[in-house]
Design an enzyme around this catalytic site. Structure first.
Site, PDB file in Angstrom:
ATOM      1  CG  LEU A  19      -1.663  -1.249   1.587  1.00 43.55           C
ATOM      2  CD1 LEU A  19      -2.511  -1.053   2.847  1.00 43.55           C
ATOM      3  CD2 LEU A  19      -2.552  -1.661   0.415  1.00 43.55           C
ATOM      4  N   GLY A  22       5.627   5.203  -2.882  1.00 50.74           N
ATOM      5  CA  GLY A  22       6.476   6.395  -2.860  1.00 50.74           C
ATOM      6  C   GLY A  22       7.934   5.976  -2.726  1.00 50.74           C
ATOM      7  CD  GLU A 198       8.132  10.732   7.901  1.00 50.53           C
ATOM      8  OE1 GLU A 198       7.006  10.257   7.728  1.00 50.53           O
ATOM      9  OE2 GLU A 198       9.165  10.049   7.823  1.00 50.53           O
ATOM     10  CE  LYS A 213      11.673   7.488  12.830  1.00 50.05           C
ATOM     11  NZ  LYS A 213      12.591   8.349  12.072  1.00 50.05           N
ATOM     12  N   GLY A 319      15.722   6.915   4.052  1.00 51.10           N
ATOM     13  CA  GLY A 319      16.025   6.675   2.640  1.00 51.10           C
ATOM     14  C   GLY A 319      15.298   5.426   2.157  1.00 51.10           C
TER      15      GLY A 319
END
Ligand SMILES: NC(=O)c1ccc[n+]([C@@H]2O[C@H](COP(=O)([O-])OP(=O)(O)OC[C@H]3O[C@@H](n4cnc5c(N)ncnc54)[C@H](O)[C@@H]3O)[C@@H](O)[C@H]2O)c1
Ligand SMILES: N[C@@H](CCO)C(=O)O
Ligand code: NA
Length: 449
Positions: A19, A22, A198, A213, A319
């Protein structure tokens, strides 16, 4: 008729849905495609990519993505997969799609820390009820194996502290500010073009990404539910080129740190409450400390555990390719479970430790003051610190226009020993009120000394 050469040839293939296509999604599709034979041998069944959900099927994409697999119907896609890999980011529709996938019996892999830090318990509960896996190694520190070590390898130990650099974009930005003299905006643009940032880089620079995080790591390390709202958070937008230059002059490097640690607060009656403290903020790190050497978009996480002692994890924190590596590791794990039976770890929140207020945190501080350049000033400032039991470790005074025109204003750089944030705040207020102090230019925590 030739005999099947490996179990992967005889077992039915596992259907994988991706899904979002990008930065990370594209690299996950690349690995699934180019490493297909190796992955089949490692899993014991072939991984068949059955679809890639995108917003717009007509957008030109990397040729590694087979156009025939593209679909705008993510809801339909998750119903026909054994493993669903969520790489679209954002809270919705990612959450509903993952819940739908789980309801239909799929194991799920996600890199979505924002969602996990907000709705982790809902996803865990759904996965537990359905008897499927929820894996998210890529959600924290990209390629670096840190979720699995904390969740599994250290499950027998008592973690005391987790400290590190967990946002590649801000580390890249601070690094470029320090080494190339770039301003924040220029450096963020570079980080975006390199695929580290982001979709909305505010999440990086304002510390939300690192805070998410930190919440995930704290939950795992301390067996306690910790959400984004529990994390005391400051980003890097208030860090100036001047702060970066002064840090270097005084033997430090500025890093955005995420810290989760055990601690306690004392009430007025002297009783104490044990709990955990989770925070994200810029800090001065001594130039010789290993964290100071973490450059570019690299991340590093230190874990201190009672029996294991100190552990350090280092590598690429952002990355497309590095993140895809962590995603594929999870895909292989959950796929193996489907082939061989068994499941990965479920939520562990039994300890339910209280999250202590930020004011209870104890750190060292460096404050930079513009003061009148005349005798007795240092004594007045020192008296304010002493009155609040904040002990001075070092003082450095330089004319403000060091190297340029000498003025009647001096810069006083004071580094303290450990103090609570509460004591520090009251100290700064009292220093600001002194006639001889023109302004408190900056107050930064010092970590890792
Ligand atoms: N880029 C990194 O270095 C990195 C590292 C670790 C984790 N992550 C996480 O991985 C996830 C993806 O990050 P990315 O950098 O690839 O982001 P990205 O913005 O490059 O890719 C996300 C893709 O998902 C698509 N998308 C969004 N909503 C959609 C929807 N409703 N239906 C179909 N497609 C949709 C977008 O169009 C975009 O192409 C995020 O959760 C991010 O936090 C990224
Ligand atoms: N935007 C994130 C991606 C990795 O989670 C970062 O810069 O670290
Ligand atoms: Na990771």
């Amino acid at each position: 008729m030739s005999a099947p050469s490996s179990p992967a040839d005889v077992r039915p293939a596992l259907r994988v849905a991706v899904l979002g296509c990008g930065v990370v999604g594209t690299e996950v599709v690349r690995l699934l495609t180019t490493q297909a034979d190796d992955l089949a041998s490692r899993v014991g069944a072939r991984l068949e990519l059955v679809g890639v959900a995108v917003r717009d099927v007509d957008v030109p994409r990397d040729p590694v993505v087979d156009r025939a697999l593209l679909t705008a119907d993510a809801e339909g896609l998750v119903e026909k997969a054994d493993v669903v890999v969520e790489l679209m980011g954002g809270l919705q529709p990612a959450k509903d799609l993952l819940l739908r996938a789980i309801e239909h019996g799929a194991s799920v892999v996600t890199a979505n820390k924002a969602l996990l830090a907000q709705d982790g318990p809902v996803l865990y509960a759904a996965a537990d009820a359905a008897g499927v896996d929820l894996y998210f190694e890529a959600a924290v520190a990209g390629a670096i194996p840190i979720v699995r070590p904390v969740r599994e390898s250290l499950a027998g130990d008592h973690v005391r502290r987790v400290l590190g650099i967990v946002n590649g974009t801000t580390n890249y930005v601070l690094d470029r500010m320090a080494t190339e003299g770039l301003d924040l905006e220029q450096a963020v643009k570079e980080a975006q073009s390199l695929g580290y940032a982001e979709a909305d880089p505010t999440a990086d620079v304002e510390g939300y990404d690192a805070a998410a995080k930190a919440a995930i790591l704290a939950s795992l390390a301390f067996h306690t539910r910790v959400s984004l709202d529990d994390v005391a958070r400051e980003g890097i937008t208030s860090v100036t080129a001047d702060d970066v230059a002064w840090a270097e002059r005084t033997g430090y490097v500025i890093k955005l740190l995420a810290i989760a640690e055990r601690g306690e607060t004392a009430a007025e009656d002297g009783s104490t409450t044990a709990g955990i403290q989770v925070r994200v903020h810029p800090a001065l790190v001594p130039a010789g400390h290993p964290l100071a050497g973490v450059r570019g978009a690299f991340n590093a996480v230190f874990v201190e555990a009672e029996a294991a002692g100190e552990l350090m994890f280092y590598g690429r924190g952002a990355g497309g390719q590095p993140t895809a590596s962590a995603v594929l590791g999870d895909v292989v794990s959950v796929a193996r479970h489907r082939v061989l039976g068994g499941r990965g770890p479920v939520e562990s929140s039994y300890a339910a430790l209280p999250v202590l207020p930020a004011s209870a945190a104890r750190t060292r501080y460096q404050m930079r003051l513009e003061v009148a350049d005349r005798p007795g000033v240092l004594a007045q400032v020192a008296a304010v610190l002493a009155g609040r039991e904040v002990s001075i470790e070092s003082v450095r005074q330089t004319p403000k226009g060091e190297g340029r025109v000498v003025t009647d204003v001096a810069m006083l750089v004071i580094t303290t020993h450990t103090a609570t944030e509460h004591a520090l705040r009251s100290t700064v207020e009292a220093i600001e009120a002194l006639d001889v102090v023109r302004r408190v230019v900056s107050v930064l925590r010092v970590e890792g000394a």
